[in-house]
Scaffold this motif. Structure first.
Motif, short mmCIF file in Angstrom:
data_model
loop_
_atom_site.label_atom_id
_atom_site.label_comp_id
_atom_site.label_asym_id
_atom_site.label_seq_id
_atom_site.Cartn_x
_atom_site.Cartn_y
_atom_site.Cartn_z
N ARG A 76 43.80 50.41 53.76
CA ARG A 76 44.24 50.03 52.41
C ARG A 76 45.77 49.99 52.32
N GLU A 86 42.42 46.26 51.90
CA GLU A 86 42.17 46.38 50.46
C GLU A 86 43.47 46.83 49.79
N VAL A 111 45.41 48.45 46.52
CA VAL A 111 45.24 49.30 45.35
C VAL A 111 46.49 49.14 44.49
N GLN A 166 40.56 41.26 48.26
CA GLN A 166 39.99 42.60 48.14
C GLN A 166 41.03 43.48 47.45
N CYS A 167 40.90 43.62 46.16
CA CYS A 167 41.93 44.30 45.39
C CYS A 167 41.27 45.11 44.29
N VAL A 168 41.69 46.36 44.12
CA VAL A 168 41.20 47.20 43.03
C VAL A 168 42.38 47.65 42.18
N GLY A 218 43.87 50.51 39.24
CA GLY A 218 43.72 51.85 38.68
C GLY A 218 44.77 52.11 37.64
N HIS A 258 38.72 57.13 43.75
CA HIS A 258 38.23 55.93 44.43
C HIS A 258 38.18 56.17 45.95
N LYS A 303 34.32 54.77 41.97
CA LYS A 303 35.01 53.64 42.59
C LYS A 303 35.73 52.80 41.53
N LEU A 304 36.91 52.33 41.89
CA LEU A 304 37.65 51.45 41.00
C LEU A 304 37.06 50.04 41.03
N PRO A 305 37.19 49.30 39.92
CA PRO A 305 36.62 47.94 39.89
C PRO A 305 37.43 46.97 40.73
N PHE A 306 36.74 46.07 41.41
CA PHE A 306 37.42 45.03 42.16
C PHE A 306 37.91 43.94 41.20
#
Length: 512
Positions: A105, A136, A138, A154-156, A158, A167, A173-176
């Protein structure tokens, strides 16, 4: 000594080089040191990170000597974008997070003292680079609209340090981020029919939209020059995905207002109209670290310079290289950044300081010397790069025609013509007519011998340069396309040469 590695990215012009945040915890006197060429904002992360970790109910390693290395060490680090990565690195080095949770990440975001995440500038180039590496990302919630511009990312997102840790550890888990599948392009208000009369200027505006030509309006105050320039934006088609991403990336680097922006607004063309008091750095970019200027913020869109002679000559001449190359390079000691700057230039000016001059002194309250000094701020090389100089005269007869109802809208129909002409040009030569290279002109703008002789004679009569010769050919090609003619003919060349209003005015001034 316990060491953890966390990935993030710096902002280096339009690039986002990878930065490895190495956090080492060692026995010794308690200390918190950040190395790796950090600027003041990065060094201040020590206090923000310590407070954020404690406020989020995590253990801060008090009895350890903490060393944070931002590698590579020869890359300058600016801003607070590294806060989240440093905090995650400390927690991982202290054993509160596993190495497997962070290795795939990248982390971005500024931390507040209570552990909340704030948005950072230049997120879009970083997300594009992160996507290429298959990691990914964040990011803060306030950068959501910016992230939605990118597809297959692929990114979340917060809101706080605690959200990110939960997460990583699994419970919540954080939303994508869901990328935009499509967006509704919002055209600017105002129709070209709002401008009373000025049919030649409207014709020039349409040709400029079709071929991407630079445009200069010349005329006394109140004749519609500014209104015409503003209506050009409505004639242009929406940006495609690649162009929209370029525009969004520039705005991201420039610190576009994330909270007020919608995902759609990142992909819109815009008209930049800086005041004539702006500096060269504000126009072409500058600062330390270098930031994009107005010409880059107008990339794939329009730069409108009203009251052109009121700008400093030095400022105007700084446009010469970007107009040719389509980009600008800002160099500082040990630092160089390149920004895209492929914009369409639209200018407007009064023909004299008093605003009234049609080639005769009876029409002006200024002397020839005053007019010469006024127009002398415009250098020949700059004017050489403007394809069309259009006269916008007073038309008192138009005022006598009383309008009893609003004229019908013309812009949507004209925009369809512009779109079809642009598609034609791109299919034929891979670019708009304004961007034709000299080696392409021989085939795309091939002339009969008699027409070539006519053009050369006109160029010599007006005293134009070789660059102006090429620009007349490009404009004539657009005029021929609008007439659905396969070959450029004399009538197309004659119309292209008719758009030299300022050249004629200067010639008349010299004869006084």
């Amino acid at each position: 000594m316990r060491i953890a590695r966390v990935f993030t990215r710096a902002l280096y012009g339009m690039e986002a080089p990878l930065v490895t945040v190495e956090v080492g915890l060692a026995m010794g006197l308690p200390a918190f040191t950040v190395v790796g060429m950090p600027q003041a904002g990065v060094r201040e992360a020590r206090d923000r990170v310590r407070s954020a970790i404690q406020a989020s109910d995590f253990d801060f390693p008090r009895g350890s000597k903490i060393t944070v290395n931002l590698a590579p060490a020869d890359l300058p680090k600016h801003g607070a974008r590294y806060d989240l990565a440093i905090a995650i690195g400390i927690l991982a080095a202290d054993g509160q997070l596993s190495e497997a949770a962070v290795v795939s990440r990248e982390f971005y975001g500024e931390l507040t003292l209570n552990g909340e995440l704030r948005d950072v500038e230049g997120m879009l180039p970083a997300l594009l680079a992160c996507r290429r590496e298959g990691r990914e990302a964040v990011i803060p919630l306030d950068n959501l609209a910016e992230a939605q511009v990118i597809r297959e990312q692929q990114c979340v997102v917060g809101e706080s340090l605690r959200d990110v840790v939960e997460h990583l550890t699994g419970p919540h888990k954080l939303p994508f981020v869901q990328a935009l599948k499509s967006h509704d392009y919002v055209y600017p208000t105002g129709d070209i029919a709002d401008v009373m009369g000025q049919e030649q200027a409207k014709r020039a505006l349409l040709l400029a939209a079709m071929g991407g030509h630079h445009l200069l309006f010349v005329g006394p105050p109140g004749t519609g020059k500014t209104m015409l320039a503003q209506r050009l934006l409505g004639l242009l088609p929406p940006l495609n995905d690649e162009q929209g991403l370029e525009v969004a990336a520039v705005r991201s680097v420039a610190g576009y207002e994330h909270r007020a922006a919608t995902p759609q607004s990142w992909l819109q063309r815009n008209l930049r109209a800086p005041h004539h008091s702006c500096s060269a750095a504000a126009l072409v970019g500058g600062g330390s670290p270098p930031q994009p200027g107005e010409i880059s913020l107008a990339h794939n869109a329009i730069l409108f310079l009203d009251e052109l002679p009121e700008f400093s000559r030095h400022v105007l001449d700084s446009l010469r290289e970007p107009l040719e190359s389509g980009h600008v390079t800002i160099s500082r000691a040990g630092y160089q950044a390149q920004f895209p700057a492929r914009f369409q230039l639209v200018c407007a000016l009064n023909p004299s300081p008093c605003g009234h001059f049609d080639g005769t002194l009876a029409s002006a309250r200024s002397s020839p010397d005053q007019i010469n000094r006024y127009l002398g701020k415009l250098s020949g090389p700059l004017l050489d790069r403007i394809d069309m100089q259009v006269d916008v005269p007073r038309q008192p007869e138009i005022l006598k025609q009383q309008q009893t109802e609003a004229p019908p809208a013309q812009t949507p129909k004209l925009r369809e013509q512009v779109t079809s002409m642009r598609v034609l040009q791109c299919e034929r030569q891979g670019c708009l007519n304004a961007d034709l290279q000299p080696h392409q002109l021989a085939t795309v703008c091939q002339l009969q011998k008699s027409d070539h002789t006519f053009l050369v004679a006109a160029i010599e009569k007006f005293g134009l340069s070789h660059r102006a010769y090429h620009r007349v050919l490009r404009l004539a090609r657009t005029i021929a396309d609008a007439a659905q003619a396969e070959q450029v003919g004399r009538q197309h060349l004659a119309e292209a040469l008719s758009y030299r209003a300022l050249d004629r005015l200067l010639q008349q001034l010299r004869e006084l």
